[in-house]
Design an enzyme around this catalytic site. Structure first.
Site: not given
Ligand SMILES: NC(=O)c1ccc[n+]([C@@H]2O[C@H](COP(=O)([O-])OP(=O)(O)OC[C@H]3O[C@@H](n4cnc5c(N)ncnc54)[C@H](O)[C@@H]3O)[C@@H](O)[C@H]2O)c1
Ligand SMILES: [Zn+2]
Ligand SMILES: [Zn+2]
Length: 370
Positions: A40, A42, A45, A61, A167
């Protein structure tokens, strides 16, 4: 016992593989042999210092595995059970669990430190006590977690797919179904089609949205979004804005779901502009804890009665939603196999994250060796 694990020691440095010592399960705790762990964003990060955490920390996680041993007082699982870990524990009795909001469980408070109840660190090694991401630490062959973080799943499900329900899947699916409250006929804009966003696409489609608009600069992500239920896909927010205005006769989208890798004020503004009167923006993607990522005209919020809300774990209740989502998978109403781009062994964890950052993976999964 010994366990090999992927550890971050210092933000910005490469993740290191170390052999560590793992204490046995105590009161309410469970020893898990992890079989799979999802990569993931996160974890990145934390590795990059975009989310503050105590070091050293065993990452991972989004985990699944088999219960090897249970400590005294464990009632939720038994040795031999297959489990998917929930990155938010649920105690069942705090005010949030008691009111059906398990993703806000008070036990989530120790996530930045990664220790178990009572300040206990079951993992130790050359650099002292090691925290575990979300009190799980699934980038390790074995882990000791609290039973509050383990959700038993059917043995006939293969854990290599079910692991994503720790997740990415509930976070994205729930961001659409629960947080955005997508309903039949809605128009939904989803920014970012990575591991989380692609599941917001699946959730929005399942909830009956008429238009599921995926926005991602990467072509492979847009293709995957269309494959899994998006009706439109655009590389930029500007193109999406124009199309949404046309497809809704100027009314705007009912909701915008923000799942980009690193949240910025520009993405929040794009989602805010895409929704119409009474619309909702769901902020799921993260950035540094105190980084201001929201800068919006408040009077438009008021006069158009727009809502901006955060969502954690897709507002899901892990003990209810993890089995439910797996039932949807079994019924063919939700795809998991199609989300996994590549698998890695633990030693390839940095390569896996390089692939994520290079945009190659929707989801990478570590397959543990024992
Ligand atoms: N709130 C929660 O409970 C929770 C849980 C898990 C992950 N997250 C967060 O969610 C986010 C996404 O996680 P992920 O594992 O899917 O990441 P990921 O890297 O797999 O996906 C992110 C996507 O966003 C795209 N992207 C980047 N900039 C962009 C823009 N300006 N416009 C449109 N698309 C854009 C990327 O090309 C990529 O495909 C992270 O910040 C992560 O930390 C939050
Ligand atoms: Zn996650
Ligand atoms: Zn609770």
């Amino acid at each position: 016992m010994k366990t090999r694990a992927a550890v971050v020691h210092q933000p910005g440095k490469r993740i290191e593989i170390e052999e560590l010592d793992l204490d046995g399960p105590r009161d309410g705790e469970v020893l898990i042999r992890y079989t799979h762990a999802g990569l993931c964003h996160s974890d990145l990060h934390i590795a990059y210092g975009n989310m503050e955490a105590r070091m050293p920390m065993v990452l991972g996680h989004e985990g699944a595995g088999i219960v090897e041993e249970v400590g005294p007082g464990v009632t939720r699982v038994a040795p031999g059970d297959h489990v998917v870990c929930s990155f938010i524990p649920n105690c069942g009795t705090c005010r949030y669990c008691a009111t059906g909001r398990q993703s806000l469980c008070d036990l989530g408070a120790t996530i930045p430190e990664g220790h178990l109840l009572g300040g206990r660190f079951p993992i130790t090694g050359p650099r002292g006590q090691y925290g575990a991401m979300s009190m799980i630490g699934a980038f390790s062959q074995y882990g000791v977690i609290h039973q509050n973080s383990a959700v038993k799943v059917d043995k006939d499900l293969s854990l290599d797919k079910a692991v994503l329900v720790g997740c990415a899947v509930p976070t994205g699916w729930g961001s659409a179904v629960y947080a955005a409250n997508v309903a039949p006929g809605h128009t939904v804009a989803i920014y970012g089609s990575g591991g989380v966003g692609i599941n917001a696409v699946q959730g929005a489609r399942y909830a009956g949205a008429k238009n599921v608009v995926a926005i991602d600069p990467l072509e492979n992500k847009r293709e995957k979004a269309i494959e899994l239920g998006a009706t439109h896909a655009f590389a930029t927010a500007e193109e999406a804005q124009q199309a949404i205005t046309e497809m809704t006769s100027g009314q705007g989208a009912d909701s915008a779901i923000l799942t980009v890798g690193l949240m910025t004020p520009e993405v929040v503004a794009a989602g805010f502009n895409a929704i119409g009167k009474g619309g909702v923006v769901v902020v799921t993607g993260l950035n540094r804890m105190m980084q201001p990522t929201i800068q919006l005209p408040g009077s438009i919020l008021t006069l158009f009665r727009k809502t901006l809300k955060g969502s954690l774990f897709g507002d899901c209740n892990p003990t209810y939603d993890i089995p439910k989502i797996l039932d949807l998978y079994k019924a063919g109403d939700l795809k998991l196999d199609e989300l996994i781009t590549r698998t890695y062994i633990l030693d390839e964890v940095n390569e896996g994250y390089d692939d994520l950052m290079a945009g190659r993976n929707v989801r990478g999964v570590i397959v543990h060796e024992h």
